[in-house]
Design a protein around this motif. Sequence first.
Motif, PDB file in Angstrom:
ATOM      1  N   TYR A  74       0.831  -1.201   0.000  1.00 55.18           N
ATOM      2  CA  TYR A  74       0.000   0.000   0.000  1.00 55.18           C
ATOM      3  C   TYR A  74       0.868   1.254   0.000  1.00 55.18           C
ATOM      4  O   TYR A  74       1.947   1.290   0.595  1.00 55.18           O
ATOM      5  N   GLN A  98      -6.164   1.423  -9.298  1.00 58.52           N
ATOM      6  CA  GLN A  98      -7.082   0.952  -8.258  1.00 58.52           C
ATOM      7  C   GLN A  98      -8.535   1.194  -8.636  1.00 58.52           C
ATOM      8  O   GLN A  98      -9.392   0.318  -8.446  1.00 58.52           O
ATOM      9  N   TYR A  99      -8.825   2.384  -9.179  1.00 63.30           N
ATOM     10  CA  TYR A  99     -10.208   2.698  -9.516  1.00 63.30           C
ATOM     11  C   TYR A  99     -10.526   2.469 -10.989  1.00 63.30           C
ATOM     12  O   TYR A  99     -11.691   2.509 -11.384  1.00 63.30           O
ATOM     13  N   ASN A 144      -3.822   3.207  -0.950  1.00 61.06           N
ATOM     14  CA  ASN A 144      -3.980   2.691  -2.313  1.00 61.06           C
ATOM     15  C   ASN A 144      -3.131   1.440  -2.484  1.00 61.06           C
ATOM     16  O   ASN A 144      -1.938   1.451  -2.174  1.00 61.06           O
ATOM     17  N   TRP A 145      -3.742   0.353  -3.011  1.00 66.55           N
ATOM     18  CA  TRP A 145      -2.974  -0.871  -3.215  1.00 66.55           C
ATOM     19  C   TRP A 145      -2.217  -0.870  -4.536  1.00 66.55           C
ATOM     20  O   TRP A 145      -1.401  -1.760  -4.806  1.00 66.55           O
ATOM     21  N   ARG A 146      -2.456   0.099  -5.360  1.00 67.39           N
ATOM     22  CA  ARG A 146      -1.678   0.391  -6.573  1.00 67.39           C
ATOM     23  C   ARG A 146      -1.887   1.863  -6.862  1.00 67.39           C
ATOM     24  O   ARG A 146      -2.600   2.556  -6.153  1.00 67.39           O
ATOM     25  N   LEU A 168      -3.591   5.053  -7.887  1.00 66.52           N
ATOM     26  CA  LEU A 168      -5.046   5.211  -7.769  1.00 66.52           C
ATOM     27  C   LEU A 168      -5.748   5.088  -9.116  1.00 66.52           C
ATOM     28  O   LEU A 168      -6.909   4.692  -9.182  1.00 66.52           O
ATOM     29  N   ARG A 213     -10.052  -6.258  -7.501  1.00 71.40           N
ATOM     30  CA  ARG A 213      -8.709  -6.788  -7.239  1.00 71.40           C
ATOM     31  C   ARG A 213      -8.863  -8.225  -6.783  1.00 71.40           C
ATOM     32  O   ARG A 213      -9.595  -8.500  -5.832  1.00 71.40           O
TER      33      ARG A 213
END
Length: 311
Positions: free
Chosen positions: A276, A292-293, A285-287, A289, A298
Motif C-alpha cells: 500500500y 485501483q479505480y 492505495n494498493w496500486r 489510484l 482486485r
Amino acid sequence: MYYVAHRLFAAHDRSLGALVARKLADQAGHDAVFLPFCDTDEEDLVAPVKGRRLFELDQIRLRTVTGMIAVLHGPSLDDGVCMEIGYAAALGVPVVVLTTDFQTYSAGEQTDRWEFPDPLVEALATRIVRVDRLGKSGEATDRFDAFAARNAAQVELATTAAVNAVLTASQRPRRLPVHTVARPGTAFLEPSPYAPYPTALHEAALTQVSAIVAPSRFTARDSLVAARSDWDAALQTEFLVLDVSGPESPPGAALLAGAAVALGRRAAAFQPRPTYTHAHGREPNWRNLMIQYGTGARVGGPQSLADWLAS
C-alpha cells in the motif's frame, strides 16, 4: 483540451510537468491545458475518499481531450501515466510520448529494440519525441553549473518538440480505432514481466469462460506488429485479467486498464501480494489510484478470479 500526463510523486517530476504545460498553454491557451495534481488541487483537496475523487476528476478531463503529451522515462514506467495513455489511445486521441531517456530496450541481446520496456507503448504512441543527448552548457564555467545547464537545454529542446508535435497531431481528423463488439465468454490474460505466467489463474478462468487470449509481443519476431495485434485482441474480449505484480503495475497492464475504463470493459487486477501507498488525506492505495479505480476488482488468487468472472 490537452492533457499532460506525468509522474506526480516528486517535486522534480511535477516541475517537469509544469514546464510542459506552460509551453503548451503558451500556444494553445491557458484554459486549453489540463495538468493533473495542479488542476485537481491535489495537495489541498478534501474529499471523503480523496483518491477516488482524484480519479473521477482526471477521468472527466480524459473524456474531453483532443491531444495528450505523456512524459515517460526509465525502465519502470509510471503506471498512472500508462493508464492515461491507454485511455486516450482507446478513444483515438493522439498521444505524443516525451522522453529524455538514453536507454532503449529489448527482449534479448540480438532482438529488436523497443523505445520503452513494453513495445505496446510504442505501438500506441502517435509520435515519440526522444531527446537523449545533453545540450550545450552556454556560458557556465563551473562543471556542475555546466552540467545542470546542459540538462536544462536538453529538457527545453524536448519539451518544445513535444508541444509542436501534439499541436500538429491534434489538427488532423481523428481516426477512431475500430473496436468490434467484445466476444462473449472470452478473456484476455495480461501477465506481469516480473512474475511467472499465472498458470493457476489461466486454469481458473477457463472454468468460467470459453477462451483465454494471451499476448505474443514479447516473443514475436516483429514485436510492434504483435503489440498492435495484442491491443486489438484484448479489446475484443469480454474480460481483461491484468497481473499488476511488480514495483509498479507493468506498462501493458496499465495501458489496458485505461482502455477498459474508456470503453466500459470489465477488468480485474491480479495482485497476490498487495503493498500500500499512503499520501496526505488520501485513503490507502494498493496500486496507483488510476489502476485501483480503473479496474473493477482486485483478485488475489484463482478462486477469487473465478468468482469475479462468474459475478
